[in-house]
Design a protein around this motif. Structure first.
Motif, PDB file in Angstrom:
ATOM      1  N   SER A   1       0.811  -1.218   0.000  1.00 36.56           N
ATOM      2  CA  SER A   1       0.000   0.000   0.000  1.00 36.56           C
ATOM      3  C   SER A   1       0.836   1.256   0.000  1.00 36.56           C
ATOM      4  CB  SER A   1      -0.939  -0.002   1.236  1.00 36.56           C
ATOM      5  OG  SER A   1      -0.158  -0.048   2.423  1.00 36.56           O
ATOM      6  N   GLY A   2       2.069   1.133   0.500  1.00 38.74           N
ATOM      7  CA  GLY A   2       2.930   2.322   0.555  1.00 38.74           C
ATOM      8  C   GLY A   2       3.979   2.348  -0.528  1.00 38.74           C
ATOM      9  N   ALA A   3       3.930   1.468  -1.502  1.00 38.69           N
ATOM     10  CA  ALA A   3       4.961   1.366  -2.526  1.00 38.69           C
ATOM     11  C   ALA A   3       5.053   2.644  -3.349  1.00 38.69           C
ATOM     12  CB  ALA A   3       4.673   0.171  -3.441  1.00 38.69           C
ATOM     13  N   ALA A   4       3.942   3.247  -3.665  1.00 41.54           N
ATOM     14  CA  ALA A   4       3.970   4.457  -4.482  1.00 41.54           C
ATOM     15  C   ALA A   4       4.657   5.601  -3.754  1.00 41.54           C
ATOM     16  CB  ALA A   4       2.542   4.842  -4.860  1.00 41.54           C
ATOM     17  N   ALA A   5       4.331   5.716  -2.424  1.00 38.63           N
ATOM     18  CA  ALA A   5       4.956   6.779  -1.633  1.00 38.63           C
ATOM     19  C   ALA A   5       6.466   6.557  -1.527  1.00 38.63           C
ATOM     20  CB  ALA A   5       4.313   6.835  -0.238  1.00 38.63           C
ATOM     21  N   ILE A   6       6.856   5.280  -1.408  1.00 40.86           N
ATOM     22  CA  ILE A   6       8.302   4.965  -1.310  1.00 40.86           C
ATOM     23  C   ILE A   6       9.008   5.354  -2.603  1.00 40.86           C
ATOM     24  CG2 ILE A   6       9.946   3.056  -1.194  1.00 40.86           C
ATOM     25  CD1 ILE A   6       8.032   1.710   0.796  1.00 40.86           C
ATOM     26  N   ARG A   7       8.397   4.978  -3.767  1.00 43.58           N
ATOM     27  CA  ARG A   7       9.029   5.303  -5.046  1.00 43.58           C
ATOM     28  C   ARG A   7       9.171   6.815  -5.224  1.00 43.58           C
ATOM     29  NH1 ARG A   7       5.688   1.081  -6.862  1.00 43.58           N
ATOM     30  NH2 ARG A   7       4.162   2.575  -7.662  1.00 43.58           N
ATOM     31  N   GLU A   8       8.140   7.536  -4.811  1.00 43.63           N
ATOM     32  CA  GLU A   8       8.165   8.988  -4.972  1.00 43.63           C
ATOM     33  C   GLU A   8       9.254   9.617  -4.098  1.00 43.63           C
ATOM     34  OE1 GLU A   8       5.267  12.879  -4.320  1.00 43.63           O
ATOM     35  OE2 GLU A   8       4.405  10.846  -4.286  1.00 43.63           O
ATOM     36  N   ALA A   9       9.341   9.141  -2.830  1.00 45.50           N
ATOM     37  CA  ALA A   9      10.347   9.684  -1.910  1.00 45.50           C
ATOM     38  C   ALA A   9      11.760   9.332  -2.369  1.00 45.50           C
ATOM     39  CB  ALA A   9      10.081   9.149  -0.495  1.00 45.50           C
ATOM     40  N   ALA A  10      11.920   8.094  -2.824  1.00 50.62           N
ATOM     41  CA  ALA A  10      13.249   7.656  -3.272  1.00 50.62           C
ATOM     42  C   ALA A  10      13.708   8.428  -4.495  1.00 50.62           C
ATOM     43  CB  ALA A  10      13.220   6.157  -3.574  1.00 50.62           C
ATOM     44  N   GLU A  11      12.807   8.684  -5.430  1.00 51.45           N
ATOM     45  CA  GLU A  11      13.166   9.409  -6.635  1.00 51.45           C
ATOM     46  C   GLU A  11      13.512  10.864  -6.306  1.00 51.45           C
ATOM     47  OE1 GLU A  11      13.983   9.950 -10.682  1.00 51.45           O
ATOM     48  OE2 GLU A  11      13.766   8.164  -9.406  1.00 51.45           O
TER      49      GLU A  11
END
Length: 534
Positions: A69-79
């Motif tokens: 559920s948090g994968a999108a937020a992780i990708r955004e923060a990492a990028e």
């Protein structure tokens, strides 16, 4: 001049190649050091970035119980962090090694199988260099911990490493200027060094120097004299075959490079380094060998860099001297006998003319008997023909000069002392008698006499020569054995008694002089019959 420039150019080219090779080695080390420093600094920066990502709420919260559920937020923060910190990639993985962020979109959701990732899932923080999908990269691994301090994932921050060509291209212009100046300075120094080396080698090629060295070595070994040379540190640089023979050193022993004192403990050559002036025609006792030596300092550019000795075994010199002396004595004896026999023939002729034939015959028998008796006495008492002949000649010489030479009737000689032979005794006694003749010819006396006594027993041999000449004062006695000292004016060479002193040293003997002005002179020389040990 052209040839000299060609030779110097060859040396300069060789030196320049060495400089270039040194710069290449130095440059390689320098570039390697720069790369290492850059990687160390990059590793620290990557760790800071990875820790920053691991502490973001989006990452810690997204790696909870339901990470999907948090994968999108992780990708955004990492990028966002990747762009801000200018790194190649930021990868976030859960404890199952599933990638939740990756610069290559197709890799998201796949399992990572990197060989260097295992320690990161055991709560270890470190930096690793590995070859991945995008190339060789430096990667920082930081574990992600939740609020309960339980590891829930791993953050990997990577930066692709530049190639060697890129590193060289990225070097500043100042580095290239420094390298260029270093190269030019090295080439200039190489040329100056080549000129200096060539000057030091007397403008000779290496093969010419090698040929000269071989020729010099062959020349020294072919010499009939012994040659020994040392450098300023007293190390042997030359020791020819004749020197080994005279000094009784094993011909196969290589002594070059050894300290001279370890080869010849009682050597006198190092003192030339201290005196810094030559010493010619000096007799030296080295071990059991008496030599006639010339020792000269070796100077280069006004500086003493060594010393060389050229010497002969004095026995050989004595042989040659005796041969020359023997010829002179033989000629003198013939002249004396001719004069003596002419006088006797005149006497015999006069008696015959007067009709006194019986007196003439008696005179012939008388002089014949006197000569035979003297010859028989000397032959019986002295077991050496050279010494007997010398004494006969000196007696005749004395008769010609009006000097009576008396031989002690108790004299005898059976054998010579240790280290001495008949050559030494011919020189010694001959010079003592000639000295006495010269002294007696300087004065007017009704009766001029020389007394000679030679006696020996098992321990000592003594030679006594006395004259009733003008005598000597104490000052003359102190200097009488010095080379070149003479009381005969320009006609004397001052060598006779100097040779006697050398023979006395050779035989470990002693000299006693009793003399005073107007009272004649007495020389008593004694030698031990056996060789003395210290």
């Amino acid at each position: 001049m052209l040839q000299r420039l060609k030779i110097t150019g060859k040396i300069a080219v060789l030196s320049s190649c060495i400089v270039l090779f040194s710069l290449l080695i130095g440059g390689t080390i320098l570039v390697g050091t720069i790369i290492g420093l850059n990687e160390s600094e990059l590793g620290r920066r990557l760790l800071v970035t990875a820790r920053t990502v691991a502490q973001l709420p989006e990452v810690t919260g997204g790696l909870g119980d339901t990470p999907a559920s948090g994968a999108a937020a992780i990708r955004e923060a990492a990028e966002r962090i990747r762009i801000i910190n200018d790194v190649t990639y930021v990868v976030v993985m859960d404890m199952n090694r599933v990638r939740l962020s990756h610069p290559v979109h197709g890799k998201i959701g796949t399992i990572s199988l990197g060989a260097d990732e295992g320690s990161a899932f055991a709560e270890h923080t470190y930096v690793s260099k590995a070859k991945g999908e995008l190339g060789t990269a430096l990667r920082a691994f930081v574990p992600v911990m939740n609020a309960d301090h339980v590891q829930v994932g791993v953050v990997v921050v990577g930066q692709l490493l530049p190639s060697l060509g890129q590193v060289l291209l990225n070097l500043s212009g100042q580095a290239y200027i420094i390298l260029l100046l270093s190269l030019l300075f090295g080439i200039w120094c190489s040329w100056k060094l080549a000129q200096h080396i060539k000057k030091q080698m007397f403008e000779l090629e290496p093969h010419e120097i090698a040929r000269l060295f071989v020729e010099r070595t062959a020349t020294f070994h072919a010499m009939h004299e012994g040659v020994i040379a040392i450098d300023k540190d007293e190390m042997v640089t030359i020791f020819n075959d004749k020197a080994k023979q005279i000094m009784k050193i094993d011909p196969g022993r290589d002594v070059i490079g050894l300290p001279i004192r370890s080869v010849l403990p009682d050597t006198r050559l190092p003192e030339i380094l201290e005196l810094n002036h030559p010493i010619y025609n000096q007799e030296l006792l080295i071990g059991a060998t008496l030599i006639m030596s010339n020792r000269v300092p070796i100077t280069v550019g006004g500086q003493t860099v060594g010393a060389v000795a050229i010497f002969q075994d004095r026995t050989e010199v004595t042989h040659m001297a005796e041969e020359l002396t023997g010829v002179k004595t033989f000629v003198d004896a013939l002249r004396v006998q001719n004069h003596e026999y002419m006088n006797k023939l005149h006497t015999i002729g006069g008696l015959i003319q007067l009709g006194n034939k019986e007196k003439a015959l008696e005179y012939v028998f008388e002089i014949t008997e006197q000569k035979e008796e003297l010859t028989r006495f000397l032959s019986q008492r002295f077991k050496n023909d050279s010494l007997t002949g010398l004494l006969l000649g000196k007696i005749s010489r004395g008769q010609e000069l009006g000097i009576t030479v008396e031989i002690d009737r108790q004299s005898h000689l059976e054998q010579f002392p240790a280290r001495l032979d008949h050559h030494d005794f011919v020189v010694l006694i001959g010079n003592l008698l000639e000295n006495a003749f010269d002294a007696l010819q300087q004065i007017q006396l009704e009766e001029k006499r020389i007394f000679v006594s030679i006696e020996q027993d098992d321990d000592v041999l003594s030679i006594l020569v006395e004259d009733n000449g003008p005598g000597m004062d104490s000052e003359v006695q102190e200097r009488i054995f010095e080379q070149g000292f003479t009381t005969k004016g320009s006609s004397g060479r001052g060598i006779g008694l100097y040779l006697i002193a050398g023979i006395v040293r050779k035989g470990s003997g002693t000299v006693r002089i009793d003399s005073a002005p107007g009272e004649g002179a007495s020389f008593l020389i004694s030698f031990p019959m056996s060789e003395q040990t210290e």
